[in-house]
Write a protein that holds these residues in place. Structure first.
Motif, PDB file in Angstrom:
ATOM      1  N   GLU A 345       0.838  -1.200   0.000  1.00  7.28           N
ATOM      2  CA  GLU A 345       0.000   0.000   0.000  1.00  7.28           C
ATOM      3  C   GLU A 345       0.872   1.249   0.000  1.00  7.28           C
ATOM      4  O   GLU A 345       0.621   2.204  -0.752  1.00  7.28           O
ATOM      5  CB  GLU A 345      -0.914   0.003   1.223  1.00  7.28           C
ATOM      6  CG  GLU A 345      -1.673   1.298   1.463  1.00  7.28           C
ATOM      7  CD  GLU A 345      -2.726   1.599   0.406  1.00  7.28           C
ATOM      8  OE1 GLU A 345      -3.087   2.780   0.240  1.00  7.28           O
ATOM      9  OE2 GLU A 345      -3.195   0.654  -0.252  1.00  7.28           O
ATOM     10  N   GLN A 346       1.915   1.257   0.839  1.00  8.44           N
ATOM     11  CA  GLN A 346       2.835   2.406   0.864  1.00  8.44           C
ATOM     12  C   GLN A 346       3.523   2.590  -0.486  1.00  8.44           C
ATOM     13  O   GLN A 346       3.631   3.721  -0.989  1.00  8.44           O
ATOM     14  CB  GLN A 346       3.884   2.196   1.960  1.00  8.44           C
ATOM     15  CG  GLN A 346       3.353   2.289   3.378  1.00  8.44           C
ATOM     16  CD  GLN A 346       4.456   2.022   4.386  1.00  8.44           C
ATOM     17  OE1 GLN A 346       5.048   0.938   4.419  1.00  8.44           O
ATOM     18  NE2 GLN A 346       4.759   3.013   5.193  1.00  8.44           N
ATOM     19  N   ARG A 349       1.173   4.071  -3.028  1.00  6.87           N
ATOM     20  CA  ARG A 349       0.982   5.512  -2.800  1.00  6.87           C
ATOM     21  C   ARG A 349       2.199   6.312  -3.274  1.00  6.87           C
ATOM     22  O   ARG A 349       2.058   7.383  -3.864  1.00  6.87           O
ATOM     23  CB  ARG A 349       0.704   5.786  -1.319  1.00  6.87           C
ATOM     24  CG  ARG A 349      -0.700   5.371  -0.868  1.00  6.87           C
ATOM     25  CD  ARG A 349      -0.919   5.709   0.595  1.00  6.87           C
ATOM     26  NE  ARG A 349      -2.238   5.328   1.041  1.00  6.87           N
ATOM     27  CZ  ARG A 349      -3.320   6.112   0.974  1.00  6.87           C
ATOM     28  NH1 ARG A 349      -3.216   7.329   0.448  1.00  6.87           N
ATOM     29  NH2 ARG A 349      -4.490   5.700   1.410  1.00  6.87           N
ATOM     30  N   ALA A 395      -7.112   6.528  -6.504  1.00  7.82           N
ATOM     31  CA  ALA A 395      -6.075   7.410  -5.966  1.00  7.82           C
ATOM     32  C   ALA A 395      -6.474   8.870  -6.095  1.00  7.82           C
ATOM     33  O   ALA A 395      -6.277   9.669  -5.176  1.00  7.82           O
ATOM     34  CB  ALA A 395      -4.755   7.154  -6.691  1.00  7.82           C
ATOM     35  N   ARG A 399      -7.288  11.536  -2.891  1.00  6.80           N
ATOM     36  CA  ARG A 399      -6.470  12.732  -2.694  1.00  6.80           C
ATOM     37  C   ARG A 399      -7.277  14.019  -2.797  1.00  6.80           C
ATOM     38  O   ARG A 399      -6.880  15.057  -2.257  1.00  6.80           O
ATOM     39  CB  ARG A 399      -5.338  12.770  -3.727  1.00  6.80           C
ATOM     40  CG  ARG A 399      -4.253  11.744  -3.535  1.00  6.80           C
ATOM     41  CD  ARG A 399      -3.345  12.043  -2.346  1.00  6.80           C
ATOM     42  NE  ARG A 399      -2.673  13.320  -2.456  1.00  6.80           N
ATOM     43  CZ  ARG A 399      -1.535  13.516  -3.124  1.00  6.80           C
ATOM     44  NH1 ARG A 399      -0.957  12.497  -3.755  1.00  6.80           N
ATOM     45  NH2 ARG A 399      -0.961  14.696  -3.153  1.00  6.80           N
TER      46      ARG A 399
END
Length: 531
Positions: A345-346, A349, A395, A399
């Motif tokens: 997940e990191q 991102r 995404a 955001r």
């Protein structure tokens, strides 16, 4: 009374992907728009995996369209085309289309006798970024145009060879499975060693010797990687397991340039826990991501797994790997252990670092029609354009200041999410919705948003209400992110708050804040010039 010079007056920015005004039909019969040749080639190039079948176009038809456009623009607009090809292999990170494009660029210009624009040699060298790619370009040229290789191609390949060939590269890429070995390429292009690399002459000679006289070829003593590798290869098979289990096993494998792919063959046995733990320290970040499942099946320890997790989620490693965001989705889907979920997940991102935090209210529409599910994104992956669309759409919604996330096909549905939620978790809420009624989706979900973004292949079905972009007031920006590169667009683009961008990374999102600030957006390789 002032009609034009008012406080609200501002320039209408332009974007590079431009329609001509000529009406075409989408593959579903909707009213489409023709794009100019540069725009058509750009959209096709950033979404084109050579010889790959898509829902509406055969692999052969797409290849032929790509070649025709490259050859046309190589003569008509060589500087733009050369810029595209270099960017495609560099920041765009698309290999095969760039290699094919460079070969066709040179062939078209030689056939036309063209001498303006960037040198053919320079264009060839610009697309060769990995040590196996000189052989790829040479194989494409000879398979397509015969064994007579023109000087600009030879010289461009020779430039790349001097830049790319090292002992470690030879071990990894100069294998018996290749039609053109390093020695064959050196014979054909007559590359002279780089004068700034005094060791390269001996390396070139060794590449020639191991191609033509492998039984007597000896690696140069000056190359520590090759000599260490030869020492390992000379060990009896019965003694090799002891190397990987020794205290300095990982260091010895790294010094010998032993890749994880070669290790199993060297051991002549399974890749067990000890073998993986010995080779993991010298593996690249994306090799680690692709092998998470193998690590679990071999029982790699939690201590080693923690080091793997730290590397694959490190922002600098993610940026250096230049991998497409959906690679992390593929790893998440195939890795059985939950210990990889948060690092992936990191990493995902970090790979989406260019996604802007858009102000106001944003409507994000993600195409989940059947055509988006048809073709895989690569030969190595089961992921589809529908998956890529969901990654980018989720995404963007996460955001944005306020966003409505919608999936559409024959019908359309809101996709629920919460601020700060995992992108990977949101992706599990998307479905397969059949046809492509983009117009109905926009009409149903547009509620005075500040902008609309549609992630799609643009092949919408006809309706009685015009094209999808006409459902939104003219003063509201509509951004289309094209993920397939078909010829017909679903609406106008380039001016008037209607813009199209494309690609398999998030880099295209940089255009949105630029356009909303009233600045023109340039082609990606021209951004520095425009700035």
């Amino acid at each position: 009374m002032a009609r034009f010079n008012t406080r609200t007056a501002k320039a209408q920015p332009a974007s590079p992907v431009t329609t001509t005004g000529r009406v075409l039909r989408t593959h579903e019969g909707g009213r489409g728009r023709e794009r100019d040749p540069r725009s058509e080639l750009f959209l096709l190039a950033v979404s084109h995996l050579v010889s790959q079948q898509t829902f509406y176009e055969s692999g052969t038809a797409r290849d032929q369209r790509f070649v025709r456009l490259v050859r046309e623009l190589a003569v008509a607009d060589p500087s733009w085309t050369a810029g595209l090809l270099g960017w495609l292999r560099g920041e765009g990170n698309i290999r095969t289309a760039a290699v094919v494009g460079a070969a066709e660029y040179v062939k078209a210009r030689l056939d036309a006798g063209a001498t303006d624009g960037p040198a053919n040699r320079q264009v060839v060298a610009s697309v060769l970024r990995r040590p196996d790619e000189p052989g790829e370009l040479l194989a494409y040229w000879t398979a397509t145009y015969g064994r007579a290789v023109p000087k600009p191609v030879k010289r461009g390949i020779a430039d790349a060879v001097r830049r790319l060939y090292t002992g470690k590269a030879l071990l990894k890429y100069d294998t018996a499975s290749k039609g053109y070995r390093f020695g064959d390429i050196l014979n054909l292009v007559h590359a002279a060693p780089d004068p700034d690399k005094p060791w390269q002459g001996e390396l070139f000679q060794y590449a020639l010797d191991r191609r033509h006289h492998p039984e007597t070829a000896l690696p140069p003593a000056s190359d520590r990687v090759l000599t260490a590798h030869r020492a390992l290869m000379a060990l009896p098979v019965a003694e090799r397991r002891a190397v990987v289990t020794s205290a300095d096993g990982a260091e010895r494998l790294a010094e010998a340039g032993m890749t994880w792919e070669a290790l199993a063959g060297w051991l002549q046995g399974p890749m067990d826990k000890a073998a993986w733990e010995a080779v993991i320290p010298s593996m690249g970040a994306m090799a680690l991501v692709r092998n998470l499942r193998n690590f679990d099946e071999a029982g790699v320890s939690d201590e080693v797994a923690a080091r793997v997790a730290a590397r694959i989620s490190d922002p600098a490693e993610v940026a250096r790997s230049r991998q497409f965001p959906f690679r992390y989705l593929a790893a998440y889907q195939h890795a059985p252990s939950l210990r990889w979920a948060y690092p992936l997940e990191q990493a995902l991102r970090h790979s989406l670092a260019s996604v802007p935090a858009l102000p106001g209210r944003t409507l994000v529409l993600v195409d989940r029609s059947g055509s988006m599910f048809y073709s895989r994104l690569s030969d190595r992956s089961e992921l589809t354009r529908a998956d890529a669309a969901a990654v980018f759409g989720a995404a963007l919604a996460l955001r944005a200041e306020h966003a409505d996330l919608v999936e559409f096909g024959t019908s359309s549905n809101a996709v629920p999410f919460r601020k700060g939620e995992s992108v990977l978790k949101v992706l599990g809420r998307f479905g397969d919705l059949g046809g492509t009624d983009t117009v109905a989706a926009v009409r149903r979900h547009y509620r005075r948003h500040d902008r609309v973004l549609i992630v799609t292949d643009e092949q919408y079905a006809p309706s009685g209400y015009g094209d999808p972009t006409e459902q939104v007031p003219a003063h509201i920006p509509v951004y289309t992110w094209n993920l397939a590169g078909y010829r017909a667009g679903h609406g106008p683009s380039g001016t008037g708050n209607r813009h199209v961008f494309a690609g398999l990374t998030d880099a295209a999102f940089r255009m949105v804040p630029l356009l909303e600030a009233g600045r023109d957006a340039a082609w990606p390789w021209q951004r520095d010039v425009a700035a």
